[in-house]
Design a protein around this motif. Structure first.
Motif, PDB file in Angstrom:
ATOM      1  N   ASP A 108       0.801  -1.226   0.000  1.00  0.00           N
ATOM      2  CA  ASP A 108       0.000   0.000   0.000  1.00  0.00           C
ATOM      3  C   ASP A 108       0.835   1.278   0.000  1.00  0.00           C
ATOM      4  O   ASP A 108       0.297   2.363   0.245  1.00  0.00           O
ATOM      5  CB  ASP A 108      -0.974   0.001   1.185  1.00  0.00           C
ATOM      6  CG  ASP A 108      -0.370   0.522   2.477  1.00  0.00           C
ATOM      7  OD1 ASP A 108       0.829   0.285   2.708  1.00  0.00           O
ATOM      8  OD2 ASP A 108      -1.110   1.168   3.250  1.00  0.00           O
ATOM      9  N   SER A 109       2.131   1.176  -0.273  1.00  0.00           N
ATOM     10  CA  SER A 109       2.943   2.392  -0.387  1.00  0.00           C
ATOM     11  C   SER A 109       4.140   2.116  -1.288  1.00  0.00           C
ATOM     12  O   SER A 109       4.582   0.966  -1.433  1.00  0.00           O
ATOM     13  CB  SER A 109       3.433   2.862   0.984  1.00  0.00           C
ATOM     14  OG  SER A 109       4.457   2.002   1.486  1.00  0.00           O
ATOM     15  N   LEU A 110       4.672   3.171  -1.878  1.00  0.00           N
ATOM     16  CA  LEU A 110       5.856   3.026  -2.721  1.00  0.00           C
ATOM     17  C   LEU A 110       7.075   2.592  -1.917  1.00  0.00           C
ATOM     18  O   LEU A 110       7.833   1.718  -2.371  1.00  0.00           O
ATOM     19  CB  LEU A 110       6.129   4.330  -3.466  1.00  0.00           C
ATOM     20  CG  LEU A 110       5.127   4.664  -4.584  1.00  0.00           C
ATOM     21  CD1 LEU A 110       5.333   6.098  -5.084  1.00  0.00           C
ATOM     22  CD2 LEU A 110       5.257   3.679  -5.747  1.00  0.00           C
ATOM     23  N   PRO A 111       7.291   3.142  -0.701  1.00  0.00           N
ATOM     24  CA  PRO A 111       8.421   2.641   0.100  1.00  0.00           C
ATOM     25  C   PRO A 111       8.303   1.146   0.415  1.00  0.00           C
ATOM     26  O   PRO A 111       9.313   0.432   0.423  1.00  0.00           O
ATOM     27  CB  PRO A 111       8.348   3.487   1.372  1.00  0.00           C
ATOM     28  CG  PRO A 111       7.712   4.759   0.940  1.00  0.00           C
ATOM     29  CD  PRO A 111       6.704   4.350  -0.088  1.00  0.00           C
ATOM     30  N   LEU A 112       7.073   0.677   0.672  1.00  0.00           N
ATOM     31  CA  LEU A 112       6.898  -0.751   0.931  1.00  0.00           C
ATOM     32  C   LEU A 112       7.196  -1.567  -0.322  1.00  0.00           C
ATOM     33  O   LEU A 112       7.804  -2.645  -0.242  1.00  0.00           O
ATOM     34  CB  LEU A 112       5.473  -1.034   1.425  1.00  0.00           C
ATOM     35  CG  LEU A 112       5.126  -2.499   1.712  1.00  0.00           C
ATOM     36  CD1 LEU A 112       6.117  -3.120   2.686  1.00  0.00           C
ATOM     37  CD2 LEU A 112       3.696  -2.624   2.242  1.00  0.00           C
ATOM     38  N   MET A 113       6.799  -1.064  -1.477  1.00  0.00           N
ATOM     39  CA  MET A 113       7.132  -1.757  -2.719  1.00  0.00           C
ATOM     40  C   MET A 113       8.643  -1.883  -2.886  1.00  0.00           C
ATOM     41  O   MET A 113       9.156  -2.919  -3.302  1.00  0.00           O
ATOM     42  CB  MET A 113       6.534  -1.027  -3.925  1.00  0.00           C
ATOM     43  CG  MET A 113       5.028  -1.153  -4.071  1.00  0.00           C
ATOM     44  SD  MET A 113       4.432  -0.426  -5.619  1.00  0.00           S
ATOM     45  CE  MET A 113       5.089  -1.616  -6.814  1.00  0.00           C
TER      46      MET A 113
END
Length: 407
Positions: free
Chosen positions: A118-123
């Protein structure tokens, strides 16, 4: 619909005698019927229901929902564990975290649970750690304002949830960089959504984004179906939603070139109307401007009226034919603790039993020990029999984890 005095033939008043008050009561037949209603509404598409565990997470309720043929969506590693204790296999669980530590993500992956990114940093973290070895889903924020209350609207541009649809190029960049194995796209716009048009607007966002991903297996439309709270209140026409969304979904699948699954994440729709909070009148008092009924519960057991201004119908079980009187029904917490304002009820006397309706969703699951009050028991009516599925807390439960120092 008349106010019930029995659930599956079981007298509600007898439950107060057996288990005391306050008491949460759940109708297992109603939960099963709600699952079947959704399945029938979306019968024209390959449907998977992923119940939003946060609505009501008692293990026995999860078992009822699994028996009815639905999977689950979990938002914490603890919910994942509860679902597995209820008999769910990892493949039946979707994990949709929001701002959790990466350690929790890794724990879920180690258990074989699919992650909803649910976030770009998590991706980035997920890609650096797993590359394309682990299938995953992406939660997209569609920038759609929907739902009955800003506090439960989750798909607008200011919401913390998901990755903005405007950042789709960055999403695709991360997918390519780490060769991520993206098998699903997800949106959830909010709660109390009435008509098919909101789901179709979200669907159009999903359909357009999905054309950029070649290996999808499902599209997840989230939940948010509205249930009726007041007399003559409107609720989502799930048959119409199923027909319109199903038609649009099948048309998309033709363009995509492959049949995908359609996923839904109902929470409130499955359990809200199945739940009742049975309480007792402790105090009846008249001020110069209002009549008050003080009951043996409060925002510590049912926070929705104070947190969301939510309306809950309630009725006097002990005096169903009494003269009508307007009351403010208030809780026993040392705060402004209003359950119902200026509500017309059959005349209430001290000791009368009141039933608060629509208490299945976000009732016990949001309960607390505020004011050092104890949480109530939960009873499931199953096959016409009341089953205690969580005992009433006692004082030992309240102090169990406190370390008492000597001074």
């Amino acid at each position: 619909m008349p106010n019930p005095t029995h659930i599956q033939g079981v007298s509600i008043a007898s439950l107060a005698d057996e288990f005391g008050t306050p008491l949460y009561i759940y109708d297992g037949e109603k939960i099963t019927a709600q699952v079947k209603t959704l399945q029938a509404a979306f019968a024209a598409v390959p449907l998977k229901i992923k119940y939003a565990t946060k609505a009501l997470s008692n293990i026995n309720i999860l078992k009822v929902i699994r028996k009815a043929g639905a999977g689950v969506d979990a938002v914490s590693i603890e919910e994942v564990r509860l679902c597995m204790m209820a008999g769910y296999t990892p493949s039946e669980i979707m994990y949709t975290p929001s701002g959790v530590s990466f350690d929790e993500i890794q724990e879920a992956v180690g258990m074989g649970i699919m992650i909803n990114l649910d976030s770009l940093p998590l991706m980035e973290q997920f890609g650096q750690t797993y590359g394309g070895s682990i299938p995953a889903c992406i939660r997209i924020n569609p920038h759609i304002m929907a739902g009955g209350n800003i506090k439960i609207s989750t798909g607008h541009s200011e919401s913390k949830f998901g990755i903005s649809i405007e950042q789709l190029p960055l999403i695709l960049e991360a997918v390519a960089k780490y060769k991520l194995q993206i098998v699903g796209l997800h949106i959830h716009t909010g709660s109390d959504i009435l008509d098919a048009e909101v789901f179709l607007r979200g669907g159009n966002v999903l359909f357009e984004a999905a054309m950029q991903f070649s290996n999808l297996k499902f599209l997840d439309f989230g939940g948010g179906f509205k249930v009726a709270y007041k007399p003559n209140d409107v609720s989502t026409d799930v048959i119409e939603v199923g027909r319109k969304v199903g038609e649009a979904f099948q048309e998309f699948c033709k363009k995509y070139g492959r049949q995908l699954e359609l996923w839904l994440e109902p929470g409130k729709f499955l359990v809200s109307e199945a739940g009742y909070l049975l309480v007792k009148a402790n105090v009846v008092k008249q001020s110069p401007t209002a009549a008050f009924v003080g009951v043996d519960t409060g925002l510590n057991h049912l926070i929705r009226p104070m947190m969301y201004d939510a309306y809950h119908s309630l009725y006097n079980l002990s005096n169903p034919e009494g003269k009508k009187v307007k009351y403010n029904v208030v809780g026993y917490i040392c705060e402004t603790d209003t359950i119902a304002s200026h509500r017309e009820l059959d005349e209430v006397k001290i000791g009368d039993l009141l039933v608060i309706k629509n208490a299945g969703a976000y009732g016990y699951s949001m309960a607390s020990n505020y004011n050092s009050r104890l949480r109530p028991p939960e009873v499931l009516i199953w096959d016409g029999k009341p089953q205690l599925i969580r005992k009433r807390e006692d004082f030992e439960d309240l102090i169990r984890n406190q370390q008492i120092l000597e001074f």
